[in-house]
Design a protein around this motif. Structure first.
Motif, PDB file in Angstrom:
ATOM      1  N   ILE A  19       0.680  -1.325  -0.166  1.00 44.61           N
ATOM      2  CA  ILE A  19       0.109   0.202   0.008  1.00 44.61           C
ATOM      3  C   ILE A  19       0.698   1.296   0.038  1.00 44.61           C
ATOM      4  O   ILE A  19       0.474   2.164  -0.754  1.00 44.61           O
ATOM      5  CB  ILE A  19      -0.924   0.209   1.330  1.00 44.61           C
ATOM      6  N   SER A  22       1.728   2.543  -3.265  1.00 43.69           N
ATOM      7  CA  SER A  22       0.703   3.179  -4.317  1.00 43.69           C
ATOM      8  C   SER A  22       0.974   4.553  -4.285  1.00 43.69           C
ATOM      9  O   SER A  22       0.845   5.238  -3.400  1.00 43.69           O
ATOM     10  CB  SER A  22      -0.755   2.755  -3.606  1.00 43.69           C
ATOM     11  N   ALA A  25      -1.546   6.361  -1.949  1.00 38.13           N
ATOM     12  CA  ALA A  25      -1.543   6.564  -0.566  1.00 38.13           C
ATOM     13  C   ALA A  25      -0.565   7.889  -0.156  1.00 38.13           C
ATOM     14  O   ALA A  25       0.707   7.984  -0.464  1.00 38.13           O
ATOM     15  CB  ALA A  25      -0.798   5.318   0.053  1.00 38.13           C
ATOM     16  N   VAL A 304      -4.234  -0.782  -3.930  1.00 36.55           N
ATOM     17  CA  VAL A 304      -5.100  -0.075  -3.480  1.00 36.55           C
ATOM     18  C   VAL A 304      -6.456   0.289  -4.220  1.00 36.55           C
ATOM     19  O   VAL A 304      -7.819   0.034  -3.668  1.00 36.55           O
ATOM     20  CB  VAL A 304      -4.499   1.361  -2.879  1.00 36.55           C
TER      21      VAL A 304
END
Ligand code: AMP
Length: 424
Positions: A19, A22, A25, A304
């Motif tokens: 994550i 990503s 994020a 995500v």
């Protein structure tokens, strides 16, 4: 997005690693997290059983998306409570989480929808259970109905063993009193872990994996939470994947929707691949640990948007891309695990180990004093590697594990043996 991951194990470290990569994020938090996760996310000390505290944290920190790792909070309804408070959450509702929370519920759902699973009966009394078991003979499998952290299943080879399991479960031997058990036929075949992302209406398959549950080499000794895993699982051919989707996953998603408990989140099917085809052993309502660690290494796409599409009911036209490489993880555990073990021993050499080509180290049970890493659990580290083959991934993972200086730890030396035997 501000994203909060709930959990503290190797699974959550792998999710945090993926994550954090990503572009979606901005700020990543993990509660409660561990020393490895702290390299990817800001760890916050929250009690996951205290849903109000989790919601208050989300309000203060303007959280856009919550990703729930473990099953306990899901079965306790944390996704419902977060959603009711206005926070988008990845993971099933309390009603949908019964697929893991109650074995009896899942078995009845399978029977009603002709989903292949072992023949079974449900029992609320020891006497009736024992009568049934004597009628059926051995080997036979005895399962407690509720969550039991992997300890609620006994595959009995003798009637005496099965009777002892029944008495242990109804007698409160699993910590909390068991009110109901399931007795089912013993399935013969090869086990595999199958993961599908579901959005309440439909599902897409993730990569397959196999894990090693027993503590010692040669798959001997007591069961654990998992001593290693690899992906892909050779037994899961494209044809077998398609059968699992058609015969098990999609009928389950349709049945859950029809009963007003649509399933959103990752559905983890424990399978036995028998001569007649795939049979469902059990469902889990979250990512597997340690399977997630190898899946995240093989996932090429951004995680995500996939988790958001699951939450938003938008998986219909979604696609995920995977690296063709194999991945393998070796769990390093504290000596004594899964029995009694000590916490607090020093772990060194992690930097050198992480330098081995293709290697990624995820922490499961560690803590840091700012300078040093200490063991803080039974399963402590996941030494993971990618490779062209399972064999290459295994060589890299063990070469990294050998650089870790931790006299109080141990690992199995044969993770991946089934897949490697096939590669030969
Ligand atoms: P579970 O907690 O339901 O995944 O069960 C733990 C382990 O028990 C599984 O990974 C299987 O190895 C074994 N097991 C459970 N149910 C059966 C069954 N019906 N037949 C054979 N093995 C089983």
């Amino acid at each position: 997005m501000n994203i909060l991951i709930l959990g503290s194990g190797g699974r959550e470290h792998a999710l945090a690693w993926k994550i954090a990569a990503s572009p979606l994020a901005d700020k990543l938090y993990c509660a409660p997290g561990n020393a490895g996760i702290a390299q990817e996310a800001e760890c916050v000390a929250l009690d996951l059983a205290d849903h109000r505290a989790v919601i208050a944290f989300c309000q203060t920190n303007k959280i856009d998306f919550v990703v729930v790792g473990p099953e306990g909070p899901l079965v306790a309804g944390i996704a419902d409570d977060l959603e009711a408070a206005g926070f988008k959450t990845f993971g099933p509702s309390k009603w949908a989480a019964r697929l893991e929370g109650s074995k009896g519920f899942t078995k009845d759902l399978c029977k009603a929808n002709k989903i292949p699973t072992a023949t079974y009966e449900r029992f609320k009394s020891a006497n009736a259970a024992k009568d049934y078991l004597r009628k059926k003979g051995v080997p036979i499998v005895v399962k407690a109905d509720g969550l039991a952290a992997g300890k609620g299943v006994v595959v009995a080879q003798t009637v005496a063993e099965a009777e002892a399991a029944i008495d242990m479960m109804f007698g409160g031997g699993l910590g909390e009193r068991t009110w109901e058990i399931v007795i089912e036929n013993c399935l013969i075949g090869e086990e595999a872990s199958f993961f599908a992302l579901c959005d309440g209406e439909t599902a897409i398959a993730l990569a397959s994996a196999q894990d090693h549950k027993r503590v010692s080499d040669g798959d001997k000794g007591p069961n654990t939470g998992g001593m290693g895993a690899y992906s892909p699982a050779p037994v899961m051919t494209p044809e077998m994947d398609a059968r699992v989707m058609d015969e098990i996953i999609l009928p389950t998603v349709r049945a859950m929707k029809a009963m007003g408990a649509p399933y959103k989140g990752v559905l983890f099917a424990g399978l036995m691949i028998t001569e007649e085809g795939p049979q469902l052993i059990e469902y889990n309502v979250r990512f597997g640990d340690p399977e997630t660690q190898v899946l995240m290494l093989r996932l090429m796409s951004d995680l995500v948007p996939a988790l958001l599409a699951s939450r938003d009911g938008q998986l219909k036209n979604f696609d995920l891309r995977w690296y063709p490489d194999a991945a393998l993880t070796v769990v390093m555990a504290a000596k004594g695990y899964p029995g009694d073990y000590k916490k607090g021993s020093l772990i060194e050499g992690l930097g050198a180990a992480a330098q081995v080509e293709g290697v990624e180290i995820f922490h499961a049970g560690t803590r840091s004093d700012g300078n040093h890493i200490f063991a803080n659990g039974g399963r402590v580290l996941n030494v993971c590697a990618r490779g062209n083959t399972v064999r290459e991934a295994q060589q890299r993972a063990y070469s990294a594990a050998d650089k870790i200086i931790w006299p109080d730890g141990f690992c199995r030396r044969d993770i991946g043996w089934q897949a490697i035997a096939r590669e030969k």
